[in-house]
Scaffold this active site. Structure first.
Site, PDB file in Angstrom:
ATOM      1  N   ARG A  58     -12.123   6.560   9.462  1.00  0.00           N
ATOM      2  CA  ARG A  58     -11.623   5.189   9.474  1.00  0.00           C
ATOM      3  C   ARG A  58     -12.665   4.205   8.940  1.00  0.00           C
ATOM      4  NH1 ARG A  58      -7.143   1.946   9.270  1.00  0.00           N
ATOM      5  NH2 ARG A  58      -7.313   0.165  10.648  1.00  0.00           N
TER       6      ARG A  58
ATOM      7  N   ASP B 154      -8.325  -6.696  -4.892  1.00  0.00           N
ATOM      8  CA  ASP B 154      -7.961  -5.382  -4.355  1.00  0.00           C
ATOM      9  C   ASP B 154      -8.519  -4.310  -5.289  1.00  0.00           C
ATOM     10  OD1 ASP B 154      -6.761  -3.058  -3.448  1.00  0.00           O
ATOM     11  OD2 ASP B 154      -4.728  -3.873  -3.401  1.00  0.00           O
TER      12      ASP B 154
ATOM     13  N   SER C   7       0.847  -1.195   0.000  1.00  0.00           N
ATOM     14  CA  SER C   7       0.000   0.000   0.000  1.00  0.00           C
ATOM     15  C   SER C   7       0.885   1.248   0.000  1.00  0.00           C
ATOM     16  CB  SER C   7      -0.931  -0.051   1.210  1.00  0.00           C
ATOM     17  OG  SER C   7      -2.008   0.836   1.075  1.00  0.00           O
TER      18      SER C   7
ATOM     19  N   HIS D  54      -7.851  -5.393  -0.535  1.00  0.00           N
ATOM     20  CA  HIS D  54      -6.564  -4.746  -0.296  1.00  0.00           C
ATOM     21  C   HIS D  54      -5.890  -5.295   0.958  1.00  0.00           C
ATOM     22  CE1 HIS D  54      -3.558  -1.635  -0.569  1.00  0.00           C
ATOM     23  NE2 HIS D  54      -3.856  -1.149   0.612  1.00  0.00           N
ATOM     24  N   ASP D  55      -6.688  -5.608   1.964  1.00  0.00           N
ATOM     25  CA  ASP D  55      -6.174  -6.143   3.227  1.00  0.00           C
ATOM     26  C   ASP D  55      -5.350  -7.416   3.057  1.00  0.00           C
ATOM     27  OD1 ASP D  55      -6.658  -4.449   5.279  1.00  0.00           O
ATOM     28  OD2 ASP D  55      -8.318  -5.584   6.157  1.00  0.00           O
TER      29      ASP D  55
END
Lengths: 399, 399
Positions: free
Chosen positions: A241, A337, A171, A370-371
């Protein structure tokens, strides 16, 4: 005024102290550069004094050829493979980094600094501004990924390392990897940019802007000076967040985790309570994040990511960024992602190919979004292990 | 206490008046049902009195067989093809609906009600609660898509129409179309659900929850009672709209519109100003939305969408929802819509096929994301025109 003011110089209420303590006196190692060694930033300001908080794992070998620099993402920190001092959780990449693990600390010397602009001990908006004796707040200059990398280079200098065996990160960490290869090509033997891009897309800028507006809309943000008032923009940072967190997961991952599952009852409550598990999960993600992260750091780091564009600085031709590199690259993306989709990794690969760089590209099949780069994905781990082993052989490291 | 209190009964500051005036005394037609004709809601409460604000276009024919009901989306309203009284902009579907247009008002009688829970004249949280003489605020009951449709059915009763020739709508409008077909099958001759789904996905619930938390985090929201304090949760609602707006566009559309283009200067400002055009655009979207929409309506309508699940109410088998229908369906999706992706339309089509319903399915190639259903997409417009013409022939309408 001391060169490195301590927390005792600031008057705040108790709730601020834990965060401010880590921001100014981190539990980790810290390199404190004197006022006489300022950092010239992309905005042309000089920043001094500079602190770089960092952790190391493993041993540097005799010829200093086995150092791996790990660059962290937006909300990461130096605690890659050791307990986080605030949350008490294991390091964020402790599954990947450690003895016998893909980034094998029995073989490699791992260096993981907190980024410039962060809030875990490296100089950032929560650090004490020597001019005022108070946290910088919005007096902190707007920084770039290049500034972060230049600060890291000071740390590498300090450790006496000429060339890093590998720079690796996911990232925003991947952006730093690319910046290292572009701006300090002679100091990078190999590079592993993961789930990243050579420039931040308009959709990603848009999501960041929503987060920043959420923080700034919170009256407790106090124009960035919340530390002085003993306040924390909890609600705003929490909303930021929550929005960001959705983008870290794939739709499929959210569906598998939660679907439309309800909380305790089997029926909806006809209210604004968190009826759905996904609501409860997101609220939890928002509120726990506020306990460990500084709101102004969030603003500055997202801004640095938005500004990142390796091509724009080089005549709009990405390949120009890599003309000086002799590094071996391993570019990694994940199928699900959607924040840094595979096509953005392909753009990096195409640019590297255009300068005949040594590059391998792996798209990992994962439905974790993405995680995925933070999770124990077997194919991903095997890729990292294999690449580092092969590159180590090339570098003449003993197995 | 009058059955239908007017704005004069409420004391608010000037800024509130325009919005509250439209919420309680709309510029459009309005059906005011008496206290004696309450609506039983899904939550089992009785709601009364009920107002349904609506517009009509074209003429109802002698046998009342040419009526088209248009159901609007989350932030839409009854002003489909006529000027919006607050923004003064043309109706939101004025390219699709009008004389000679695909929904041809020379042939069809178009009815477009503001939904229950809305803020443009149909009963909603900004309406005056007869019990208190003040806007309902959070005293308004949590409603469902089914409740909205049942309220619309009262309007159709009032207009003396037994069966609607077509029910058509996109996004949440499409949910209402599906609900009409499922709950009032005998009253629907044909149905056009566009860019929609038979249940709200966890990712969509998640985005809605972010928006609601942004509104509720705004101190000016005053626990939902902002009308009483003469306040508006501008910042919170604006952030909610910004986040939602990203989901309405495709990444490709954002990239085409803005890319990484900067505002006036050719260089970044190293500040938190809106350097990028996409930031400026989003901020504008957020702030103009607040001028025309009620924050509590936003909460209630997003909640209704989250609750929507045609299958869950029917033994978790979506096909069960359509066992009673004899309607002809035209299901439409758009390739770049990631909010209601094509696979969710396919689920509707599969369920309709499972009960041997008459269904055609068209996936329109568009790079405009979810917003495509509001835009003049030639293939989409041709599909609507063709379907309505063919269905009209079947219904025996003269061309």
């Amino acid at each position: 005024m001391p060169v490195h003011p301590t927390l005792a110089d600031v008057e705040t209420d108790g709730g601020q102290n834990l965060r401010l303590a880590e921001a100014n006196s981190p539990s980790s190692k810290v390199l404190r550069l004197p006022e006489s060694e300022p950092l010239r930033l992309a905005c042309d300001q000089l920043l001094a004094p500079i602190s770089i908080a960092y952790e190391t794992y493993g041993q540097l070998n005799a010829d200093k050829s086995n150092a791996i620099l790990i660059c962290h993402a937006l909300t990461g920190d130096q605690y890659v493979a050791s307990q986080h001092p605030v949350t008490k959780k294991p390091g964020w990449w402790s599954t990947l980094v450690g003895p016998g693990k893909p980034v094998d600390t029995d073989r490699f010397f791992v260096i993981s600094p907190n980024i410039l602009g962060g809030c875990m001990g490296s100089t950032g908006p929560a650090s004490i501004d020597p001019k005022t004796g108070k946290p910088y707040g919005l007096n902190f200059p707007v920084i770039t990924i290049g500034d972060m990398v230049n600060a890291q280079a000071r740390l590498i200098d300090h450790l006496g390392i000429d060339q890093l065996f590998t720079v690796i990160g996911g990232s925003m960490g991947g952006m730093q990897v690319l910046e290292w290869a572009a701006s300090h090509p002679e100091r990078v033997f190999s590079a592993v940019p993961i789930a990243t891009a050579a420039w931040h897309s308009s959709q990603n800028i848009a999501f960041h802007e929503v987060g920043r507006q959420a923080v700034m809309a919170d009256p407790e943000w106090c124009g960035g000076d919340y530390h002085s008032f003993g306040k924390v923009p909890r609600n705003g940072l929490s909303v930021a967040r929550m929005a960001a967190h959705i983008t870290y997961l794939s739709e499929d991952a959210l569906h598998r985790k939660f679907g439309r599952s309800l909380q305790e009852r089997s029926k909806v409550t006809f209210s604004f309570n968190a009826d759905f598990q996904v609501e409860s999960y997101l609220r939890h993600q928002g509120s726990t994040f506020v306990d460990r992260f500084d709101a102004n750091s969030y603003l500055y780091i997202t801004r640095a990511m938005d500004y990142f564009d390796l091509a724009a600085e080089r005549g709009d031709v990405l390949a120009n960024a890599f003309r000086g590199t002799k590094a071996r690259f391993c570019v990694v993306s994940f199928t699900s992602d959607w924040l840094y989709p595979t096509r953005e990794s392909r753009e990096i690969v195409h640019a590297l190919n255009a300068v005949a760089a040594n590059v391998s590209f792996v798209e990992i099949d994962s439905n974790n979004g993405h995680d995925a780069f933070l999770l124990e994905e077997p194919e991903f781990f095997a890729t990292i292990r294999g690449f580092l082993t092969a590159a180590g052989t090339r570098r003449g490291l003993k197995v």
